[in-house]
Write an enzyme that holds these catalytic residues in place. Structure first.
Site, PDB file in Angstrom:
ATOM      1  N   GLU A  94      22.776 -16.192  12.132  1.00 52.01           N
ATOM      2  CA  GLU A  94      21.839 -17.469  12.522  1.00 52.01           C
ATOM      3  C   GLU A  94      21.655 -18.331  11.268  1.00 52.01           C
ATOM      4  O   GLU A  94      20.798 -18.061  10.234  1.00 52.01           O
ATOM      5  CB  GLU A  94      20.484 -16.819  12.779  1.00 52.01           C
ATOM      6  N   SER A 101      19.659 -22.927  18.079  1.00 52.95           N
ATOM      7  CA  SER A 101      19.715 -23.827  19.021  1.00 52.95           C
ATOM      8  C   SER A 101      20.822 -23.638  20.024  1.00 52.95           C
ATOM      9  O   SER A 101      21.561 -24.569  20.542  1.00 52.95           O
ATOM     10  CB  SER A 101      20.008 -25.248  18.170  1.00 52.95           C
ATOM     11  N   LYS A 151      10.060 -14.636  20.030  1.00 55.12           N
ATOM     12  CA  LYS A 151       9.181 -14.964  18.692  1.00 55.12           C
ATOM     13  C   LYS A 151       7.684 -14.678  19.173  1.00 55.12           C
ATOM     14  O   LYS A 151       7.486 -13.954  20.043  1.00 55.12           O
ATOM     15  CB  LYS A 151       9.501 -16.308  18.202  1.00 55.12           C
ATOM     16  N   GLU A 210      12.946 -15.806   9.775  1.00 56.60           N
ATOM     17  CA  GLU A 210      11.442 -16.043   9.713  1.00 56.60           C
ATOM     18  C   GLU A 210      10.629 -15.084   8.940  1.00 56.60           C
ATOM     19  O   GLU A 210       9.757 -15.420   8.391  1.00 56.60           O
ATOM     20  CB  GLU A 210      11.095 -16.313  11.183  1.00 56.60           C
ATOM     21  N   HIS A 241      15.303 -11.284  10.423  1.00 58.22           N
ATOM     22  CA  HIS A 241      15.392 -12.542  10.849  1.00 58.22           C
ATOM     23  C   HIS A 241      14.879 -13.465   9.764  1.00 58.22           C
ATOM     24  O   HIS A 241      14.069 -13.214   8.979  1.00 58.22           O
ATOM     25  CB  HIS A 241      14.523 -12.776  12.085  1.00 58.22           C
ATOM     26  N   ASN A 265      14.939 -13.741  22.079  1.00 58.46           N
ATOM     27  CA  ASN A 265      14.277 -13.446  20.748  1.00 58.46           C
ATOM     28  C   ASN A 265      12.704 -14.578  21.294  1.00 58.46           C
ATOM     29  O   ASN A 265      12.935 -15.657  20.814  1.00 58.46           O
ATOM     30  CB  ASN A 265      14.566 -13.778  19.633  1.00 58.46           C
ATOM     31  N   GLY A 323      15.881 -23.639  15.685  1.00 53.46           N
ATOM     32  CA  GLY A 323      14.679 -24.297  16.088  1.00 53.46           C
ATOM     33  C   GLY A 323      14.726 -25.936  15.908  1.00 53.46           C
ATOM     34  O   GLY A 323      14.185 -26.558  16.119  1.00 53.46           O
TER      35      GLY A 323
HETATM   36  P1  13P Z   1      16.305 -21.232  18.470  1.00 56.49           P
HETATM   37  O1  13P Z   1      17.287 -20.748  19.580  1.00 56.49           O
HETATM   38  O2  13P Z   1      15.109 -21.597  19.118  1.00 56.49           O
HETATM   39  O3  13P Z   1      17.148 -22.206  17.392  1.00 56.49           O
HETATM   40  O4  13P Z   1      16.287 -19.751  17.504  1.00 56.49           O
HETATM   41  C1  13P Z   1      17.233 -18.981  17.312  1.00 56.49           C
HETATM   42  C2  13P Z   1      16.631 -17.832  16.683  1.00 56.49           C
HETATM   43  O5  13P Z   1      15.968 -17.835  15.779  1.00 56.49           O
HETATM   44  C3  13P Z   1      16.858 -16.747  17.594  1.00 56.49           C
HETATM   45  O6  13P Z   1      16.469 -15.698  16.681  1.00 56.49           O
END
Ligand code: 13P
Length: 251
Positions: free
Chosen positions: A168, A214, A11, A98, A96, A9, A174
């Protein structure tokens, strides 16, 4: 047998040129070697055509990061499932954390997004997961149960059979703090049992459940070695081809 998947992803990252380079590097790694998992990239929508053109001639799969819950019409800035279908996009992330946090997306809208994707033959990657406070007050199983029930469990067996679930935990996204392999396995097993309760054991055994948060080339092997962890949804570590490929090579 359920599919193993490593999905990146991206982003809101990468210029067109960065995207071109990253896609080319990943595709050439796929040319050189056979992986045990399907490798999926989910770039920003602007670069989907670039990615699906490469996917046509390589073993790569492509996912979008979002889709509208509407069919078409006066919804400025939105992208419809039919548009993704016309670019031959294979997957689409929905739910997600976010999108839930910054764009106020609720399970009910996500349920409609899942319907739209399935109508057009695109496989939803449905994200679920608790925030830190919910884990600390031990409501994390309830939170995930509710997210899955509201967003997915209205689907028929056939519809649900095309869904990928991504667990997740928000506190791991992150942050550099990964769920321990035991924490991931515990939640993935819980999710699989929920699917079995709502559908049946066969559907549950065929459901791909990814871990995200992560995940990197240093911890992927241990996470993926758990019985109910069928791969990963990778954020930051999917932006570097060699790191992403190492993760895909962790089974
Ligand atoms: P990170 O791997 O940067 O922690 O992000 C995970 C994520 O949100 C994948 O959709």
């Amino acid at each position: 047998m359920r599919k193993l998947i490593v999905a990146g992803n991206w982003k809101m990252n990468n210029t067109f040129e960065d995207a071109e380079n990253l896609i080319t590097e990943i595709a050439s790694a796929l040319d050189e070697k056979k992986f045990k998992c399907d490798v999926v990239i989910c770039p920003p929508a602007l670069y989907l055509e670039l990615a699906t053109d490469v996917a046509d001639i390589s073993g790569l799969f492509v996912g979008a990061q979002n889709v509208s819950d509407k069919d078409s019409g006066a919804y400025t800035g939105e992208i419809a499932a039919t548009m993704l279908e016309s670019l031959e996009v294979d997957y689409c992330i929905i739910g997600h954390s976010e999108r839930r946090k910054y764009f106020g997306e609720k399970d009910e809208v996500l349920a409609e997004k899942a319907n739209k994707l399935l109508d057009y033959g695109i496989r939803p990657i449905y994200c679920c997961g608790e925030v830190l406070e919910e884990r600390e007050n031990k409501t994390h199983f309830d939170v995930v149960r509710q997210q899955l029930k509201n967003g997915l469990f209205h689907l028929t067996d056939a519809g649900f059979g095309n869904v990928i679930i991504a667990y997740e935990p928000v506190w791991a996204i992150g942050t550099g703090v990964t769920a321990s392999p035991a924490q991931a396995q515990e939640m993935h097993n819980f999710i699989r049992n929920l699917v079995a309760e709502n559908y049946n054991r066969e559907v549950a055994e065929n459901t791909t459940i990814l871990y995200g948060g992560s995940c990197n080339s240093g911890n992927a092997k241990e996470l993926f070695s758990n019985k109910d962890v069928d791969g990963g949804l990778i954020g930051g570590a999917s932006l570097k081809a060699d790191e992403f490929i190492k993760i895909a090579d962790s089974f």
